[in-house]
Structures are given as structure tokens and as C-alpha cells.
Design a protein around this motif. Structure first.
Motif, PDB file in Angstrom:
ATOM      1  N   LEU A  32      -3.249  11.119   2.762  1.00 16.23           N
ATOM      2  CA  LEU A  32      -2.564  10.584   1.588  1.00 16.23           C
ATOM      3  C   LEU A  32      -1.431   9.644   1.992  1.00 16.23           C
ATOM      4  CD1 LEU A  32      -2.381  13.640  -0.840  1.00 16.23           C
ATOM      5  CD2 LEU A  32      -3.640  11.502  -1.187  1.00 16.23           C
ATOM      6  N   ALA A  35      -2.914   6.431   2.773  1.00 15.47           N
ATOM      7  CA  ALA A  35      -3.362   5.734   1.558  1.00 15.47           C
ATOM      8  C   ALA A  35      -2.185   5.148   0.784  1.00 15.47           C
ATOM      9  CB  ALA A  35      -4.156   6.702   0.679  1.00 15.47           C
ATOM     10  N   PHE A  36      -1.084   5.901   0.699  1.00 11.75           N
ATOM     11  CA  PHE A  36       0.101   5.391  -0.003  1.00 11.75           C
ATOM     12  C   PHE A  36       0.588   4.084   0.622  1.00 11.75           C
ATOM     13  CE2 PHE A  36       1.574  10.014  -1.075  1.00 11.75           C
ATOM     14  CZ  PHE A  36       0.506  10.149  -1.942  1.00 11.75           C
ATOM     15  N   ASP A  39      -1.874   1.183  -0.122  1.00 12.56           N
ATOM     16  CA  ASP A  39      -1.786   0.713  -1.503  1.00 12.56           C
ATOM     17  C   ASP A  39      -0.483  -0.042  -1.754  1.00 12.56           C
ATOM     18  OD1 ASP A  39      -4.266   1.495  -2.506  1.00 12.56           O
ATOM     19  OD2 ASP A  39      -3.590   3.535  -2.913  1.00 12.56           O
ATOM     20  N   ASP A 120       5.645   4.552  -0.054  1.00 12.84           N
ATOM     21  CA  ASP A 120       4.941   5.667  -0.705  1.00 12.84           C
ATOM     22  C   ASP A 120       4.884   5.467  -2.213  1.00 12.84           C
ATOM     23  OD1 ASP A 120       7.627   6.058  -1.151  1.00 12.84           O
ATOM     24  OD2 ASP A 120       7.614   8.204  -0.733  1.00 12.84           O
ATOM     25  N   PRO A 122       2.015   4.738  -4.473  1.00 11.15           N
ATOM     26  CA  PRO A 122       0.572   4.568  -4.638  1.00 11.15           C
ATOM     27  C   PRO A 122       0.154   3.924  -5.943  1.00 11.15           C
ATOM     28  CG  PRO A 122       1.179   6.872  -4.920  1.00 11.15           C
ATOM     29  CD  PRO A 122       2.391   6.171  -4.395  1.00 11.15           C
ATOM     30  N   PRO A 213      -3.367   5.434  -9.530  1.00 11.75           N
ATOM     31  CA  PRO A 213      -3.061   4.957  -8.184  1.00 11.75           C
ATOM     32  C   PRO A 213      -4.012   3.862  -7.736  1.00 11.75           C
ATOM     33  CG  PRO A 213      -4.216   7.048  -8.066  1.00 11.75           C
ATOM     34  CD  PRO A 213      -3.994   6.771  -9.523  1.00 11.75           C
ATOM     35  N   THR A 217      -5.551   5.396  -2.396  1.00 17.10           N
ATOM     36  CA  THR A 217      -5.132   6.731  -2.822  1.00 17.10           C
ATOM     37  C   THR A 217      -6.198   7.393  -3.668  1.00 17.10           C
ATOM     38  OG1 THR A 217      -2.805   6.056  -2.760  1.00 17.10           O
ATOM     39  CG2 THR A 217      -3.346   8.015  -4.052  1.00 17.10           C
TER      40      THR A 217
END
Length: 278
Positions: A32, A35-36, A39, A120, A122, A213, A217
Motif C-alpha cells: 500500500l 501504491a500511495f 498514485d 501518501d 492515494p 483512490p 492503490t
């Protein structure tokens, strides 16, 4: 139109998002966090007011190939958020001076602003970031508080402006004291919500999911079944809060609800998202 070089500090995956435990296991937290970051970077790259993205930290665990428009610089020792941000701002100024010198031949002065954006976010989109930076461009120094109102997700400075942001505990209060303009009421609420919604806790992740998101994410959540875990964690947290309230010495019926038989059903307590709740 004032544009910005945007600094994004990136934390090591193994050290990221510990407050999502125990609802989210360690491997899922690392995925995660990755992914954050992706994005957040994607949103910055498509924003019209962003000229360059400068990542401070190691992207090797995040992307196989650094996207065009992203400059990656190593995080200096000793590692800390403040150190990474100072290093990123210095690198942005160095790159701007080099660019201006080669373009103008002598001056070495850039007409871009510099912004620091946490990695962070997302639910961030290019449109939301453009709205925030557009509002920031009207002030020498500006910041966007996080969704809880105590932290900061974005800080920005106009060209040729001294820029020493104060990210960390109670940073919103510190930024106001330092003369940074609060942008939370200058950006349309649906867009501001996307800039303000950083994710450190289970409740914050659930809120980001409701906002919608980004692709990385969304894929990470689906691959690891994190949404169900988050919802279980939220339910457990609410149940724990309810048990704690029942144990309070003053938690009789009159403390929180109207028990008048003519008043109908008592109101449902509203949920709140609190920093550090995970």
C-alpha cells in the motif's frame, strides 16, 4: 501561470504505515505504501502547474523504471522527514538555477515556485493538485492542512521566497505561525478533500477509499483484500470505543443521549477519523 517543482519525500517501504497494523499485515502495508507513492507521483505528473517532480528517497522498491519528469535524489543521513525535505528543496533550487543559467545565459534565477507534497495521498488527482497550487500561487507561502486539521499535506513557496516548511507534529499550527497561508477554504471542498486525505491510520484509509483512490492503490487493495480487513478494523475500533464509553463512571443514559420517551429514538453518534487511531 506560476508553476512548481514539487518535492516528494519517500519513506522506506519496510518502515512505512505501521499504524495500519494490525488490520493490515506487514506485506500489505508495504504494498500500500508503494501504491500511495505511485498514485501521488502520477497525480503530480499530470497536473498542469507541476513542471518537475523531485523524489527524495529510494524508488527502486516502488517502480521498475523512473517515469519521465521525475528526478530521484538519494535521501541524506541521518534519515528524517525534515532532512529529506530540506535536501529536496535544495536540489530543486540547484536544478532551477542550472536551468535558468543555461536558458538565460547569466541570471541563474528561476521563476518557478517550489512545493513539498507528502507521498501518501492515494486519492489525489491532477485537477485537485492544480486547484491547490493555483490557490497557493496567490500567496508567497501557503499550505494545505490534512483532513484532521493538525498536520500538513502540501506546502508551497513562490519563486525567490525563503522556504522552510515545518512538517511533523502540529505542523498546521506551526505553518500558520510561520506566515504560511491556509488554503483549506480557497479550494473547492471536493478537490481539497483529495489533497488533504493522507493515510496513516485505518480510518484514514477507509476515507480515502470512499473518495476514490488512484489506479495503483485500487489494484493493491483488490489484490490483498485490504478493504475487508480495513472494515473489520474499523468495526473493532468502534466496538472498543463503545466498550470504553460504557465503562466510564459518568456514562449513564443521560450523559450522551436524550432518554425522553417523547423524543423518539436517540441520535446515532457520528463517526470521526482521528489521527493515531489505528
Amino acid at each position: 501561470m506560476l508553476t512548481y517543482d514539487v518535492v516528494v519525500p519517500v519513506k522506506l517501504l519496510a518502515e512505512a504505515k505501521t499504524r495500519l497494523a494490525p488490520a493490515v499485515d506487514r506485506a500489505a502495508r508495504a504494498e500500500l505504501a508503494r501504491a500511495f507513492v505511485l498514485d501521488t507521483i502520477d497525480a503530480a505528473l499530470v497536473a498542469e502547474r507541476v513542471e518537475r517532480v523531485i523524489v527524495v528517497g529510494d524508488l527502486s522498491g516502488h517502480v521498475d523504471e523512473v517515469p519521465d519528469g521525475v528526478v530521484v535524489v538519494a535521501e541524506p543521513e541521518p534519515r528524517s522527514l525534515a532532512t529529506a525535505i530540506r535536501h529536496g528543496i535544495a536540489e530543486a533550487r540547484r536544478l532551477a538555477a542550472d536551468r535558468s543559467t543555461s536558458a538565460a545565459g547569466a541570471s541563474g534565477r528561476s521563476h518557478r515556485g517550489i512545493a513539498v507534497l507528502l507521498g501518501d495521498l492515494p486519492a489525489l488527482t491532477g485537477a485537485a493538485l492544480d486547484a491547490a497550487l493555483g490557490a497557493a500561487s496567490r500567496h508567497p507561502l501557503a499550505f494545505m492542512p490534512d483532513a484532521e486539521g493538525t498536520g500538513t499535506t502540501l506546502a508551497a513557496a513562490a519563486a525567490h521566497t525563503r522556504f522552510e516548511p515545518a512538517f511533523g507534529v502540529d505542523s498546521a499550527m506551526l505553518h500558520r505561525a510561520l506566515g504560511f497561508h491556509d488554503l483549506s477554504h480557497e479550494v473547492a471542498a471536493p478537490l481539497a478533500a483529495r489533497v488533504r486525505r493522507d493515510v496513516d491510520t485505518v480510518g484514514a484509509l477507509e476515507a480515502a477509499v470512499r473518495l476514490g483512490p488512484g489506479a495503483h492503490t485500487t489494484a493493491a487493495l483488490a489484490a490483498r483484500g485490504v478493504v475487508d480487513a480495513v472494515r473489520r478494523g474499523e468495526a473493532d475500533s468502534r466496538a472498543a470505543d463503545s466498550r470504553a464509553a460504557d465503562l466510564r463512571p459518568d456514562a449513564g443514559p443521560s450523559a450522551d443521549v436524550d432518554t425522553d420517551p417523547d423524543a423518539g429514538a436517540p441520535p446515532c453518534p457520528s463517526d470521526s477519523i482521528r489521527k493515531g487511531a489505528a
